[in-house]
Design a protein around this motif. Structure first.
Motif, PDB file in Angstrom:
ATOM      1  N   LEU A 224       0.861  -1.187   0.000  1.00 17.35           N
ATOM      2  CA  LEU A 224       0.000   0.000   0.000  1.00 17.35           C
ATOM      3  C   LEU A 224       0.894   1.232   0.000  1.00 17.35           C
ATOM      4  N   SER A 225       0.636   2.141  -0.952  1.00 17.62           N
ATOM      5  CA  SER A 225       1.505   3.307  -1.100  1.00 17.62           C
ATOM      6  C   SER A 225       0.852   4.606  -0.661  1.00 17.62           C
ATOM      7  N   VAL A 226      -0.446   4.592  -0.299  1.00 17.35           N
ATOM      8  CA  VAL A 226      -1.156   5.826   0.047  1.00 17.35           C
ATOM      9  C   VAL A 226      -1.967   5.614   1.325  1.00 17.35           C
ATOM     10  N   THR A 227      -2.442   6.719   1.873  1.00 16.85           N
ATOM     11  CA  THR A 227      -3.351   6.687   3.016  1.00 16.85           C
ATOM     12  C   THR A 227      -4.551   7.585   2.701  1.00 16.85           C
ATOM     13  N   GLU A 228      -5.590   7.421   3.471  1.00 20.27           N
ATOM     14  CA  GLU A 228      -6.781   8.246   3.264  1.00 20.27           C
ATOM     15  C   GLU A 228      -6.445   9.720   3.493  1.00 20.27           C
ATOM     16  N   GLY A 229      -7.005  10.570   2.617  1.00 22.67           N
ATOM     17  CA  GLY A 229      -6.770  12.006   2.708  1.00 22.67           C
ATOM     18  C   GLY A 229      -5.539  12.482   1.976  1.00 22.67           C
ATOM     19  N   GLN A 230      -4.771  11.565   1.422  1.00 23.36           N
ATOM     20  CA  GLN A 230      -3.546  11.935   0.726  1.00 23.36           C
ATOM     21  C   GLN A 230      -3.842  12.372  -0.707  1.00 23.36           C
ATOM     22  N   TYR A 231      -3.195  13.441  -1.161  1.00 24.94           N
ATOM     23  CA  TYR A 231      -3.310  13.889  -2.546  1.00 24.94           C
ATOM     24  C   TYR A 231      -2.325  13.108  -3.404  1.00 24.94           C
ATOM     25  N   VAL A 232      -2.787  12.694  -4.544  1.00 29.97           N
ATOM     26  CA  VAL A 232      -1.945  11.922  -5.460  1.00 29.97           C
ATOM     27  C   VAL A 232      -1.974  12.581  -6.829  1.00 29.97           C
ATOM     28  N   ALA A 233      -0.870  12.397  -7.548  1.00 29.87           N
ATOM     29  CA  ALA A 233      -0.788  12.896  -8.917  1.00 29.87           C
ATOM     30  C   ALA A 233      -1.206  11.805  -9.887  1.00 29.87           C
ATOM     31  N   GLU A 234      -1.473  12.216 -11.111  1.00 28.20           N
ATOM     32  CA  GLU A 234      -1.825  11.229 -12.132  1.00 28.20           C
ATOM     33  C   GLU A 234      -0.648  10.270 -12.349  1.00 28.20           C
ATOM     34  N   GLY A 235      -0.914   8.983 -12.255  1.00 27.37           N
ATOM     35  CA  GLY A 235       0.126   7.965 -12.412  1.00 27.37           C
ATOM     36  C   GLY A 235       0.785   7.540 -11.113  1.00 27.37           C
ATOM     37  N   SER A 236       0.419   8.164  -9.981  1.00 25.81           N
ATOM     38  CA  SER A 236       1.021   7.780  -8.702  1.00 25.81           C
ATOM     39  C   SER A 236       0.608   6.354  -8.317  1.00 25.81           C
ATOM     40  N   SER A 237       1.531   5.624  -7.688  1.00 25.30           N
ATOM     41  CA  SER A 237       1.247   4.252  -7.259  1.00 25.30           C
ATOM     42  C   SER A 237       0.281   4.251  -6.079  1.00 25.30           C
ATOM     43  N   ILE A 238      -0.723   3.401  -6.161  1.00 28.42           N
ATOM     44  CA  ILE A 238      -1.708   3.266  -5.083  1.00 28.42           C
ATOM     45  C   ILE A 238      -1.436   1.994  -4.279  1.00 28.42           C
ATOM     46  N   MET A 239      -1.333   0.869  -4.966  1.00 31.39           N
ATOM     47  CA  MET A 239      -1.103  -0.419  -4.295  1.00 31.39           C
ATOM     48  C   MET A 239      -0.608  -1.443  -5.299  1.00 31.39           C
ATOM     49  N   LYS A 240      -0.143  -2.576  -4.775  1.00 32.92           N
ATOM     50  CA  LYS A 240       0.327  -3.673  -5.621  1.00 32.92           C
ATOM     51  C   LYS A 240      -0.429  -4.940  -5.263  1.00 32.92           C
ATOM     52  N   LEU A 241      -0.946  -5.628  -6.282  1.00 37.47           N
ATOM     53  CA  LEU A 241      -1.664  -6.895  -6.109  1.00 37.47           C
ATOM     54  C   LEU A 241      -0.793  -8.030  -6.633  1.00 37.47           C
ATOM     55  N   GLU A 242      -0.663  -9.094  -5.836  1.00 37.42           N
ATOM     56  CA  GLU A 242       0.080 -10.279  -6.267  1.00 37.42           C
ATOM     57  C   GLU A 242      -0.829 -11.492  -6.205  1.00 37.42           C
ATOM     58  N   ASP A 243      -0.774 -12.289  -7.260  1.00 39.70           N
ATOM     59  CA  ASP A 243      -1.565 -13.513  -7.323  1.00 39.70           C
ATOM     60  C   ASP A 243      -0.627 -14.690  -7.075  1.00 39.70           C
ATOM     61  N   TYR A 244      -0.913 -15.488  -6.052  1.00 41.22           N
ATOM     62  CA  TYR A 244      -0.050 -16.612  -5.670  1.00 41.22           C
ATOM     63  C   TYR A 244      -0.581 -17.950  -6.159  1.00 41.22           C
ATOM     64  N   ASP A 245      -1.539 -17.941  -7.087  1.00 40.85           N
ATOM     65  CA  ASP A 245      -2.063 -19.211  -7.597  1.00 40.85           C
ATOM     66  C   ASP A 245      -0.992 -19.993  -8.348  1.00 40.85           C
ATOM     67  N   ARG A 246      -0.042 -19.280  -8.937  1.00 47.28           N
ATOM     68  CA  ARG A 246       1.085 -19.915  -9.614  1.00 47.28           C
ATOM     69  C   ARG A 246       2.353 -19.183  -9.197  1.00 47.28           C
ATOM     70  N   LEU A 247       3.396 -19.946  -8.852  1.00 47.72           N
ATOM     71  CA  LEU A 247       4.647 -19.373  -8.374  1.00 47.72           C
ATOM     72  C   LEU A 247       5.792 -19.795  -9.279  1.00 47.72           C
ATOM     73  N   TRP A 248       6.782 -18.952  -9.341  1.00 52.23           N
ATOM     74  CA  TRP A 248       8.016 -19.305 -10.028  1.00 52.23           C
ATOM     75  C   TRP A 248       8.909 -20.114  -9.098  1.00 52.23           C
ATOM     76  N   VAL A 249       9.671 -21.028  -9.691  1.00 51.58           N
ATOM     77  CA  VAL A 249      10.729 -21.748  -8.985  1.00 51.58           C
ATOM     78  C   VAL A 249      12.041 -21.380  -9.669  1.00 51.58           C
ATOM     79  N   GLU A 250      12.935 -20.751  -8.925  1.00 53.96           N
ATOM     80  CA  GLU A 250      14.257 -20.417  -9.437  1.00 53.96           C
ATOM     81  C   GLU A 250      15.280 -21.314  -8.752  1.00 53.96           C
ATOM     82  N   ALA A 251      16.143 -21.936  -9.529  1.00 55.26           N
ATOM     83  CA  ALA A 251      17.143 -22.854  -8.985  1.00 55.26           C
ATOM     84  C   ALA A 251      18.523 -22.480  -9.500  1.00 55.26           C
ATOM     85  N   ASP A 252      19.544 -22.711  -8.660  1.00 59.89           N
ATOM     86  CA  ASP A 252      20.931 -22.418  -9.011  1.00 59.89           C
ATOM     87  C   ASP A 252      21.534 -23.616  -9.732  1.00 59.89           C
TER      88      ASP A 252
END
Length: 404
Positions: free
Chosen positions: A221-249
């Motif tokens: 979460l990048s904002v709070t209630e009452g905060q002014y934001v500009a056009e294009g400002s980040s509000i929040m990030k959503l991640e879907d965990y239904d599928r995950l990457w596996v990285e191996a060395d």
């Protein structure tokens, strides 16, 4: 005549006494030398050797005596000692062995299923419907309400264009103006349902609600209630965990065993009873500078979101056909900086260290490519106790001087 005998006796006495004195002196020197042979060493650091008792300068353990000139390369243990050490042996034989390499990996978030929600217009955040991270959100649920005079003006423009089209249905210019105003609102994130509701109510509002474009978990979460934001400002990030990457060395020596599209097995730490089959989607062609390793990547499904990004995983590859080879349990082989060795029972209760060369390895077994013959008896349980006992009694590493 008697005088000659007396002189002979005196001469023999003078000759024998020095010889006896010399013999006694050598015997005493030998005894002293034997006493000086007794030296002391540290059980944990056999390189520490002293002529008297004391403590180890490395670990402060008490030094123990050993015979420095003890050249025997084997240990002899009685029945009670074998029972106390829990020594178990097995005869080496050719067994079926399925080879697979183990790669260290981890679960990471799939960026293809990550959505960044940003503000379409400049304004003030009036309401945040989600105020903390980790909350699950479904597609279409409200995320935040924003106050924007710009959107209010665009809504008014759209209503005017709609009224003009109704009044002058034959004029194509008004249709073009209406479509342009409608397209602006759609680009600013308004939905078709919101536009229909605006036309139905014929009332503009500077307060506009935005809804979730995808299902997922609130990761940031990048904002709070009452905060002014500009056009294009980040509000929040959503991640879907239904599928995950596996990285191996991947070490360069294993690079020739891997190819894109290959099926491998993934075992997530703590879920060894749920192995997953994964397709290798990508192999990084460059080595990491700091680690000198490559990376492979694939995707696995995450039913019910039971796994979290960051969990450790093991990737097994490639699966080769079974073959008959000499193999031992992993615990039977002792490894250190000098190499690898096992303990061979040459007679009942008599054990000798033997250097071996290793091949492929699995969770439980390791291939023996040299140093052992079919039918020899090897210690499979208690090998580390024999290793410690050898150092304690002999004061040297069991593999010192050995060559494969």
């Amino acid at each position: 005549m008697k005088k000659k005998q007396i002189l002979l006796i005196i001469f023999l006495a003078v000759a024998v006494i020095p010889i006896l004195f010399t013999a006694c002196t050598k015997k005493a020197e030998t005894k002293v030398t034997q006493e000086k042979v007794q030296t002391y060493t540290c059980p944990m650091h056999p390189q520490i050797v002293k002529n008297g008792p004391g403590t180890c300068p490395i670990c402060s353990m008490d030094l123990v005596p050993f015979e420095k000139n003890n050249a025997q390369d084997f240990l002899i243990l009685g029945a009670s000692q074998r029972a106390l050490a829990n020594l178990n042996t097995m005869k080496v034989g050719e067994n079926e062995f399925s080879h697979s390499s183990r790669l260290n990996g981890r679960l990471v978030t799939n960026p293809e299923q990550t959505v960044y929600v940003s503000s379409r217009v400049a304004g003030r955040i009036e309401v945040l419907y989600v105020k903390e991270t980790g909350v699950p959100i479904r597609k279409g649920e409200p995320l935040y309400k924003i106050y924007s005079e710009q959107l209010s003006s665009l809504q008014q423009e759209y209503l005017i264009a709609t009224a003009q089209v109704s009044s002058f249905p034959e004029d194509k210019r008004f249709y073009q103006m209406k479509n342009a105003a409608r397209q602006k609102l759609l680009l600013y994130g308004q939905s078709e349902a919101q536009l229909s509701d605006l036309v139905k109510k014929q009332k503009v509002s500077p307060y506009v609600t935005y809804f979730a474009p995808n299902s997922g978990i609130i990761a940031e979460l990048s904002v709070t209630e009452g905060q002014y934001v500009a056009e294009g400002s980040s509000i929040m990030k959503l991640e879907d965990y239904d599928r995950l990457w596996v990285e191996a060395d991947v070490y360069p020596s294993d690079a020739d065993k891997i190819r894109t599209g290959q099926k491998v097995q993934v075992i997530v730490s703590g879920y060894e009873d749920q192995p997953q089959t994964m397709t290798v989607d990508f192999i990084n062609p460059a080595l990491q500078t700091s680690k000198q390793i490559m990376q492979l990547r694939g995707t696995i499904s995450n039913p019910n979101n039971q796994w979290q990004a960051g969990l450790q995983a093991i990737v097994l590859l490639p699966f080769s056909g079974q073959k008959y080879i000499l193999a031992l349990p992993v615990d039977a082989v002792i490894r250190d900086g000098n190499g690898s060795h096992v303990w061979v029972e040459i007679e009942k209760g008599k054990y000798q260290p033997r250097m071996v060369s290793l091949g492929a390895e699995t969770f439980d077994e390791v291939e023996i490519t040299g140093g052992l013959k079919n039918g020899e008896t090897v210690v499979v349980s208690g090998a580390y106790l024999l290793y410690s006992e050898f150092i304690l009694k002999k004061g040297k590493n069991p593999m010192s001087g050995m060559k494969m």
